[in-house]
Design a protein around this motif. Sequence first.
Motif, mmCIF file in Angstrom:
data_model
loop_
_atom_site.group_PDB
_atom_site.id
_atom_site.type_symbol
_atom_site.label_atom_id
_atom_site.label_comp_id
_atom_site.label_asym_id
_atom_site.label_seq_id
_atom_site.Cartn_x
_atom_site.Cartn_y
_atom_site.Cartn_z
ATOM 1 N N SER A 299 6.078 -13.744 37.143
ATOM 2 C CA SER A 299 5.353 -13.963 36.162
ATOM 3 C C SER A 299 4.448 -12.650 35.792
ATOM 4 O O SER A 299 3.954 -12.492 34.849
ATOM 5 N N GLU A 300 3.943 -12.069 36.938
ATOM 6 C CA GLU A 300 3.392 -10.769 36.987
ATOM 7 C C GLU A 300 3.836 -9.833 37.894
ATOM 8 O O GLU A 300 4.660 -10.116 38.898
ATOM 9 N N LEU B 44 -3.932 -5.540 31.384
ATOM 10 C CA LEU B 44 -3.959 -5.696 32.763
ATOM 11 C C LEU B 44 -4.982 -6.524 33.335
ATOM 12 O O LEU B 44 -6.022 -6.746 32.488
ATOM 13 N N ARG B 45 -4.751 -7.217 34.547
ATOM 14 C CA ARG B 45 -5.789 -7.926 35.395
ATOM 15 C C ARG B 45 -5.943 -7.239 36.662
ATOM 16 O O ARG B 45 -5.154 -6.921 37.231
ATOM 17 N N TYR C 43 -4.252 -3.961 40.339
ATOM 18 C CA TYR C 43 -3.798 -4.232 38.991
ATOM 19 C C TYR C 43 -2.640 -5.053 38.818
ATOM 20 O O TYR C 43 -1.661 -4.795 39.531
ATOM 21 N N VAL C 44 -2.491 -6.104 37.986
ATOM 22 C CA VAL C 44 -1.451 -6.763 37.623
ATOM 23 C C VAL C 44 -0.968 -7.025 36.203
ATOM 24 O O VAL C 44 -1.859 -6.835 35.502
ATOM 25 N N VAL C 45 0.186 -6.969 35.945
ATOM 26 C CA VAL C 45 0.381 -7.016 34.352
ATOM 27 C C VAL C 45 1.358 -8.201 34.495
ATOM 28 O O VAL C 45 2.223 -8.487 34.936
ATOM 29 N N ARG C 46 1.418 -9.093 33.238
ATOM 30 C CA ARG C 46 1.840 -10.124 33.138
ATOM 31 C C ARG C 46 3.387 -9.700 32.759
ATOM 32 O O ARG C 46 3.433 -8.944 31.729
ATOM 33 N N LEU C 47 4.569 -10.266 32.933
ATOM 34 C CA LEU C 47 5.792 -9.658 32.796
ATOM 35 C C LEU C 47 5.998 -9.855 31.403
ATOM 36 O O LEU C 47 6.900 -8.747 30.861
ATOM 37 N N ASP D 98 3.965 -9.459 28.733
ATOM 38 C CA ASP D 98 3.377 -8.332 28.327
ATOM 39 C C ASP D 98 4.033 -6.862 28.581
ATOM 40 O O ASP D 98 4.205 -6.203 27.606
#
Length: 93
Positions: free
Chosen positions: A19-20, A50-51, A57-61, A63
């Motif tokens: 998911s990320e 980003l979160r 840093y992680v990105v929702r897949l 997005d």
Amino acid sequence: MGRDHDESVPFSRVFDLPSEVGLRIAAATLGLSLTTAYRRAQRGEFPCPLRRVGRTYVVRLRDLMRAAGIQDVRVHYDDLEAGARFAAGETDA
């Protein structure tokens, strides 16, 4: 009881995608160097939200796929089954 063949699932779930993802994968997907990705992230200019998780840093897949122009289409189970039969060399005679 049998499964209703009208059910569908997102493409990303069919292939069990996370998911990320981390910034390294997001950068590679978008054709950015890791240095450029970090620079844009720090400036708030990364192409998708980003979160921060700790120092990472992680990105929702979802997005990331949208930013890369990849549609997370819904796939129907009967299409998956037909594709598996085709890949196995079976034909509908």
